[in-house]
Design a protein around this motif. Structure first.
Motif, PDB file in Angstrom:
ATOM      1  N   THR A  16       3.318  -2.128  12.712  1.00  0.00           N
ATOM      2  CA  THR A  16       4.230  -1.339  11.888  1.00  0.00           C
ATOM      3  C   THR A  16       4.277   0.139  12.275  1.00  0.00           C
ATOM      4  OG1 THR A  16       2.567  -0.761  10.208  1.00  0.00           O
ATOM      5  CG2 THR A  16       3.772  -2.862   9.912  1.00  0.00           C
ATOM      6  N   GLY A  17       3.295   0.581  13.041  1.00  0.00           N
ATOM      7  CA  GLY A  17       3.237   2.006  13.387  1.00  0.00           C
ATOM      8  C   GLY A  17       2.627   2.860  12.293  1.00  0.00           C
ATOM      9  N   LYS A  18       2.219   2.228  11.198  1.00  0.00           N
ATOM     10  CA  LYS A  18       1.593   2.960  10.097  1.00  0.00           C
ATOM     11  C   LYS A  18       0.230   2.341   9.795  1.00  0.00           C
ATOM     12  CE  LYS A  18       5.742   4.503   7.623  1.00  0.00           C
ATOM     13  NZ  LYS A  18       6.839   3.941   8.399  1.00  0.00           N
ATOM     14  N   SER A  19      -0.695   3.184   9.376  1.00  0.00           N
ATOM     15  CA  SER A  19      -2.034   2.716   9.023  1.00  0.00           C
ATOM     16  C   SER A  19      -2.026   2.086   7.630  1.00  0.00           C
ATOM     17  CB  SER A  19      -3.016   3.884   9.043  1.00  0.00           C
ATOM     18  OG  SER A  19      -2.742   4.764   7.952  1.00  0.00           O
ATOM     19  N   LEU A  20      -3.095   1.421   7.308  1.00  0.00           N
ATOM     20  CA  LEU A  20      -3.261   0.845   5.976  1.00  0.00           C
ATOM     21  C   LEU A  20      -3.150   1.934   4.917  1.00  0.00           C
ATOM     22  CD1 LEU A  20      -3.913  -1.508   4.064  1.00  0.00           C
ATOM     23  CD2 LEU A  20      -6.328  -1.088   4.521  1.00  0.00           C
ATOM     24  N   VAL A  56      -2.224  -5.185   2.005  1.00  0.00           N
ATOM     25  CA  VAL A  56      -1.824  -3.890   1.441  1.00  0.00           C
ATOM     26  C   VAL A  56      -1.852  -3.937  -0.092  1.00  0.00           C
ATOM     27  CG1 VAL A  56       0.053  -2.204   1.251  1.00  0.00           C
ATOM     28  CG2 VAL A  56      -0.483  -3.232   3.480  1.00  0.00           C
ATOM     29  N   ALA A  57      -1.391  -5.043  -0.670  1.00  0.00           N
ATOM     30  CA  ALA A  57      -1.398  -5.171  -2.129  1.00  0.00           C
ATOM     31  C   ALA A  57      -2.822  -5.104  -2.679  1.00  0.00           C
ATOM     32  CB  ALA A  57      -0.720  -6.478  -2.548  1.00  0.00           C
ATOM     33  N   HIS A  58      -3.733  -5.855  -2.073  1.00  0.00           N
ATOM     34  CA  HIS A  58      -5.125  -5.838  -2.538  1.00  0.00           C
ATOM     35  C   HIS A  58      -5.740  -4.460  -2.402  1.00  0.00           C
ATOM     36  CE1 HIS A  58      -6.019  -9.854  -3.800  1.00  0.00           C
ATOM     37  NE2 HIS A  58      -5.605 -10.394  -2.665  1.00  0.00           N
ATOM     38  N   LYS A  59      -5.495  -3.791  -1.294  1.00  0.00           N
ATOM     39  CA  LYS A  59      -6.075  -2.458  -1.092  1.00  0.00           C
ATOM     40  C   LYS A  59      -5.462  -1.444  -2.055  1.00  0.00           C
ATOM     41  CE  LYS A  59      -9.013  -3.374   2.157  1.00  0.00           C
ATOM     42  NZ  LYS A  59     -10.458  -3.296   1.914  1.00  0.00           N
ATOM     43  N   SER A  63      -8.175  -4.689  -5.544  1.00  0.00           N
ATOM     44  CA  SER A  63      -8.508  -5.999  -6.086  1.00  0.00           C
ATOM     45  C   SER A  63      -9.143  -6.914  -5.052  1.00  0.00           C
ATOM     46  CB  SER A  63      -7.251  -6.668  -6.651  1.00  0.00           C
ATOM     47  OG  SER A  63      -6.269  -6.823  -5.644  1.00  0.00           O
ATOM     48  N   ASP A  64      -9.497  -6.363  -3.904  1.00  0.00           N
ATOM     49  CA  ASP A  64     -10.132  -7.165  -2.857  1.00  0.00           C
ATOM     50  C   ASP A  64     -11.644  -7.019  -2.938  1.00  0.00           C
ATOM     51  OD1 ASP A  64      -9.885  -4.435  -2.066  1.00  0.00           O
ATOM     52  OD2 ASP A  64     -10.448  -5.037  -0.035  1.00  0.00           O
ATOM     53  N   ALA A  65     -12.328  -7.889  -2.249  1.00  0.00           N
ATOM     54  CA  ALA A  65     -13.791  -7.853  -2.252  1.00  0.00           C
ATOM     55  C   ALA A  65     -14.311  -6.530  -1.717  1.00  0.00           C
ATOM     56  CB  ALA A  65     -14.350  -9.015  -1.436  1.00  0.00           C
ATOM     57  N   GLY A  66     -13.643  -5.951  -0.744  1.00  0.00           N
ATOM     58  CA  GLY A  66     -14.092  -4.704  -0.141  1.00  0.00           C
ATOM     59  C   GLY A  66     -14.012  -3.518  -1.081  1.00  0.00           C
ATOM     60  N   SER A  67     -13.222  -3.608  -2.129  1.00  0.00           N
ATOM     61  CA  SER A  67     -13.081  -2.510  -3.080  1.00  0.00           C
ATOM     62  C   SER A  67     -14.109  -2.575  -4.202  1.00  0.00           C
ATOM     63  CB  SER A  67     -11.669  -2.505  -3.680  1.00  0.00           C
ATOM     64  OG  SER A  67     -10.712  -2.275  -2.681  1.00  0.00           O
TER      65      SER A  67
END
Length: 184
Positions: A16-20, A56-59, A63-67
């Motif tokens: 996409t050319g864009k970061s998270l 992207v939605a989780h971040k 709501s993701d495990a990493g958060s």
């Protein structure tokens, strides 16, 4: 962070050319509060695949495990008000570990993903009275306890509903083992 998540983030930037972080900022400006709203926006307005939109939605919603501060926090959150289902989860986890030493349990907000090379099961404390097991066995005809899944947006192909009073049977373990074998 696991390697799969890092690869997704790297590929998001590449594609996409864009970061998270840039995508999270774009989504936050839209003031979405629901996961599905973010998915729809990214897919329809930006041509995202489901996997990238989901990341992207989780971040964005954290709501993701990493958060979470840890997997124990996610497990506690899943079983709040459903504590009587926790022994079933623990027993299934012990049984599943006997399949091989290449199994990863990855807690999410609402379920635990069970992976080998890819996800082969989901352990879900669905309600106070029901525990669902999602299984990936594409092409398998539903039979016995095994039903076709219609609830998880393609994350699994089948579902087994386990009522807490019944706990689980040999049939449940056999289906889980079959899904594990298919994921190898």
């Amino acid at each position: 962070m696991d390697q799969a998540a890092q690869t997704m983030m790297d590929n998001l930037q590449k594609n996409t050319g864009k970061s998270l972080d840039e995508w999270v900022s774009i989504v936050k400006k839209e003031n979405f509060s629901k996961h599905g709203e973010i998915l729809k926006f990214l897919k329809s307005d930006h041509g995202f695949t489901h996997g990238f939109a989901n990341l992207v939605a989780h971040k964005t919603l954290k709501s993701d495990a990493g958060s979470a501060s840890g997997s124990d926090e996610l497990i506690s959150k899943q079983y709040k008000g459903k504590e009587h289902l926790l022994p079933l989860f623990e027993k299934l986890k012990v049984e599943i570990k006997t399949f091989g030493n290449d199994i990863e349990f990855a807690p999410k907000n609402a379920y635990v993903s069970v992976r080998r090379k890819k996800q082969f099961a989901m352990l879900i404390p669905a309600t106070k009275n029901r525990f669902d097991i999602g299984i990936n066995l594409k092409g398998q005809e539903p039979t016995g306890m095994l039903e076709l899944d219609t609830k998880s947006s393609g994350m699994v192909s089948h579902r087994i509903v386990v009522n807490p009073e019944e706990q689980y049977s040999k049939e449940v373990i056999n289906w889980l083992k079959k899904a594990y074998d298919a994921a190898g």
